[in-house]
Design a protein around this motif. Structure first.
Motif, PDB file in Angstrom:
ATOM      1  N   MET A 295      10.067 -32.748 -39.809  1.00  0.00           N
ATOM      2  CA  MET A 295       9.444 -32.091 -40.957  1.00  0.00           C
ATOM      3  C   MET A 295       8.038 -32.624 -41.163  1.00  0.00           C
ATOM      4  SD  MET A 295      12.846 -32.467 -43.228  1.00  0.00           S
ATOM      5  CE  MET A 295      13.848 -33.120 -41.900  1.00  0.00           C
ATOM      6  N   ARG A 296       7.083 -31.717 -41.201  1.00  0.00           N
ATOM      7  CA  ARG A 296       5.686 -32.075 -41.481  1.00  0.00           C
ATOM      8  C   ARG A 296       5.172 -31.205 -42.616  1.00  0.00           C
ATOM      9  NH1 ARG A 296       6.010 -32.593 -35.886  1.00  0.00           N
ATOM     10  NH2 ARG A 296       5.107 -34.517 -35.029  1.00  0.00           N
ATOM     11  N   SER A 297       4.407 -31.805 -43.518  1.00  0.00           N
ATOM     12  CA  SER A 297       3.825 -31.020 -44.605  1.00  0.00           C
ATOM     13  C   SER A 297       2.385 -31.455 -44.829  1.00  0.00           C
ATOM     14  CB  SER A 297       4.636 -31.175 -45.896  1.00  0.00           C
ATOM     15  OG  SER A 297       4.519 -32.479 -46.418  1.00  0.00           O
ATOM     16  N   VAL A 298       1.547 -30.466 -45.129  1.00  0.00           N
ATOM     17  CA  VAL A 298       0.135 -30.714 -45.436  1.00  0.00           C
ATOM     18  C   VAL A 298      -0.224 -29.878 -46.671  1.00  0.00           C
ATOM     19  CG1 VAL A 298      -0.522 -31.279 -43.069  1.00  0.00           C
ATOM     20  CG2 VAL A 298      -0.587 -28.899 -43.819  1.00  0.00           C
ATOM     21  N   ASN A 299      -1.481 -29.953 -47.062  1.00  0.00           N
ATOM     22  CA  ASN A 299      -1.916 -29.268 -48.280  1.00  0.00           C
ATOM     23  C   ASN A 299      -1.740 -27.757 -48.179  1.00  0.00           C
ATOM     24  OD1 ASN A 299      -2.704 -31.840 -48.793  1.00  0.00           O
ATOM     25  ND2 ASN A 299      -4.875 -31.430 -48.966  1.00  0.00           N
TER      26      ASN A 299
ATOM     27  N   LEU B 250       4.028 -22.968 -51.671  1.00  0.00           N
ATOM     28  CA  LEU B 250       4.985 -23.478 -50.689  1.00  0.00           C
ATOM     29  C   LEU B 250       5.085 -22.473 -49.543  1.00  0.00           C
ATOM     30  CD1 LEU B 250       7.039 -25.572 -49.810  1.00  0.00           C
ATOM     31  CD2 LEU B 250       8.777 -24.349 -51.131  1.00  0.00           C
ATOM     32  N   ASP B 251       4.620 -22.877 -48.374  1.00  0.00           N
ATOM     33  CA  ASP B 251       4.644 -22.032 -47.179  1.00  0.00           C
ATOM     34  C   ASP B 251       5.527 -22.720 -46.138  1.00  0.00           C
ATOM     35  OD1 ASP B 251       4.209 -20.283 -45.119  1.00  0.00           O
ATOM     36  OD2 ASP B 251       2.128 -20.862 -44.764  1.00  0.00           O
ATOM     37  N   LEU B 252       6.714 -22.156 -45.892  1.00  0.00           N
ATOM     38  CA  LEU B 252       7.681 -22.745 -44.964  1.00  0.00           C
ATOM     39  C   LEU B 252       7.600 -22.051 -43.614  1.00  0.00           C
ATOM     40  CD1 LEU B 252      10.770 -23.013 -47.348  1.00  0.00           C
ATOM     41  CD2 LEU B 252       9.247 -24.863 -46.639  1.00  0.00           C
ATOM     42  N   ARG B 253       7.479 -22.839 -42.559  1.00  0.00           N
ATOM     43  CA  ARG B 253       7.479 -22.320 -41.198  1.00  0.00           C
ATOM     44  C   ARG B 253       8.648 -22.970 -40.465  1.00  0.00           C
ATOM     45  NH1 ARG B 253       0.933 -23.095 -40.181  1.00  0.00           N
ATOM     46  NH2 ARG B 253       0.293 -21.881 -42.027  1.00  0.00           N
ATOM     47  N   LEU B 254       9.649 -22.166 -40.163  1.00  0.00           N
ATOM     48  CA  LEU B 254      10.882 -22.685 -39.571  1.00  0.00           C
ATOM     49  C   LEU B 254      10.898 -22.428 -38.064  1.00  0.00           C
ATOM     50  CD1 LEU B 254      13.482 -21.479 -42.231  1.00  0.00           C
ATOM     51  CD2 LEU B 254      12.013 -23.503 -42.245  1.00  0.00           C
ATOM     52  N   ARG B 255      11.338 -23.435 -37.322  1.00  0.00           N
ATOM     53  CA  ARG B 255      11.506 -23.314 -35.877  1.00  0.00           C
ATOM     54  C   ARG B 255      12.948 -23.701 -35.553  1.00  0.00           C
ATOM     55  NH1 ARG B 255       5.868 -26.462 -34.146  1.00  0.00           N
ATOM     56  NH2 ARG B 255       4.437 -24.874 -34.995  1.00  0.00           N
ATOM     57  N   LEU B 256      13.784 -22.666 -35.407  1.00  0.00           N
ATOM     58  CA  LEU B 256      15.211 -22.871 -35.162  1.00  0.00           C
ATOM     59  C   LEU B 256      15.561 -22.392 -33.774  1.00  0.00           C
ATOM     60  CD1 LEU B 256      16.576 -21.538 -38.586  1.00  0.00           C
ATOM     61  CD2 LEU B 256      16.052 -23.903 -37.966  1.00  0.00           C
TER      62      LEU B 256
ATOM     63  N   LEU C 235      13.995 -27.736 -35.697  1.00  0.00           N
ATOM     64  CA  LEU C 235      15.331 -28.223 -35.323  1.00  0.00           C
ATOM     65  C   LEU C 235      15.463 -28.181 -33.809  1.00  0.00           C
ATOM     66  CD1 LEU C 235      18.300 -29.029 -35.829  1.00  0.00           C
ATOM     67  CD2 LEU C 235      18.806 -26.577 -36.099  1.00  0.00           C
ATOM     68  N   GLY C 236      15.857 -29.308 -33.234  1.00  0.00           N
ATOM     69  CA  GLY C 236      16.150 -29.378 -31.809  1.00  0.00           C
ATOM     70  C   GLY C 236      17.629 -29.674 -31.603  1.00  0.00           C
ATOM     71  N   VAL C 237      18.284 -28.931 -30.709  1.00  0.00           N
ATOM     72  CA  VAL C 237      19.730 -29.081 -30.473  1.00  0.00           C
ATOM     73  C   VAL C 237      19.970 -29.206 -28.966  1.00  0.00           C
ATOM     74  CG1 VAL C 237      21.974 -27.956 -30.640  1.00  0.00           C
ATOM     75  CG2 VAL C 237      20.377 -27.815 -32.550  1.00  0.00           C
TER      76      VAL C 237
END
Length: 295
Positions: free
Chosen positions: A25-29, A33-39, A67-69
């Motif tokens: 999880m990384r967050s910047v300014n 709230l802008d969520l970018r999901l990588r599943l 998320l890495g599986v």
């Protein structure tokens, strides 16, 4: 409670049966709230609960959640696609007839795409649900770490911002003292100018001079600006002490700080107030930069 930054990083690792996974999880300014999901493929069902968990913990920021599986190799199943092998063998035999070359070997046939398939074992609905719960629990732990990192950075920013607000307050106090001396300075300056005009033989109307003096004093009066700056200082401290997400309100206050500092500089009737006004603008610019990092 303290302010939270929008900048942070967290990673959690875990395992469930034969599956190993990690969340990053990384967050910047960000303005919101802008969520970018990588599943990974096959886990798209997690998108809605992942977003819900993030929205419970985070208010603002551009956040990338990855998320890495990986499944244990021993759990993979290797299958022979007999239909594809038969077709490949037919093609190889026709090619041998046409070319007269040596027949294809088994290694060559097995290397052809689709002949050998690697498949993950099929999961029951209960297994999928259990895996999803384990992954979401790992995400929750990671979000706790991310919030902790943002809180630690926010505490550091709060110290910087509080120091800048204290500097603004001190400069306002200096400006108030300088303003108290203005009537005397302005009177002395006007007397000097009138004396020079008298020496030059100019005819002056005392009533008009009185009116001009009052007008100059009114133009140079910065009491309202200083009072508003003090009110903004108090409002900023209240926001910091509230423990609530205050980034946007602090950004708005910083704009108001800047507006009053600009007006103070434009009204300045002596060098001392001009100097204080420029220092105010410098500190407020630094304040505006810092509050842009606040959630």
């Amino acid at each position: 409670m303290t302010l939270k930054s929008m900048t942070g990083f967290a990673r959690t690792d875990g395992a469930y049966e034969e599956v190993r996974w990690f969340w990053e999880m990384r967050s910047v300014n960000g303005r919101s709230l802008d969520l970018r999901l990588r599943l990974p493929a096959g886990l798209e069902r997690l998108e809605a609960p992942v977003r819900a968990l993030c929205q419970e913990r985070l208010v603002r920021g551009n956040c990338t959640i990855s998320l890495g599986v990986k499944r244990e190799a021993g759990q993979m199943e290797i299958r022979l696609n007999e239909a594809a092998l038969g077709e490949a063998l037919d093609v190889a035999e026709r090619a041998q007839t046409v070319t007269g070359l040596a027949p294809a070997t088994l290694d060559t046939l097995l290397a052809m795409r689709g002949v050998v398939e690697i498949a993950e074992p099929e999961e029951s609905e209960e297994q999928r649900e259990a895996l999803s719960e384990a992954l979401l629990a790992g995400l929750s732990d990671g979000l706790d770490q991310l919030v902790a990192a943002r809180t630690a950075e926010g505490a550091r920013l709060a110290e910087v911002i509080e120091a800048q607000i204290a500097t603004v307050e001190s400069l306002v106090s200096q400006a108030s003292e300088a303003m108290a001396r203005q009537p005397e300075l302005m009177t002395a300056r006007l007397r000097e100018q009138i004396a020079r005009l008298d020496e030059a033989g100019a005819s002056l109307d005392p009533e008009r001079l009185h009116q001009e003096g009052l007008l100059l004093a009114a133009k140079a009066d910065i009491r309202e600006e200083l009072d508003r700056l003090i009110a903004h200082v108090a409002a900023a401290r209240d926001l910091i002490a509230s423990g609530e997400p205050a980034g946007r309100k602090l950004e708005f206050l910083a704009q108001e700080f800047n507006r009053e500092a600009n007006t103070t500089c434009s009204k300045a009737a002596d060098i001392e107030i001009s100097r204080i006004g420029l220092e105010l603008k410098s500190v407020i610019d630094q304040l505006r930069e810092q509050v842009q990092n606040i959630e």
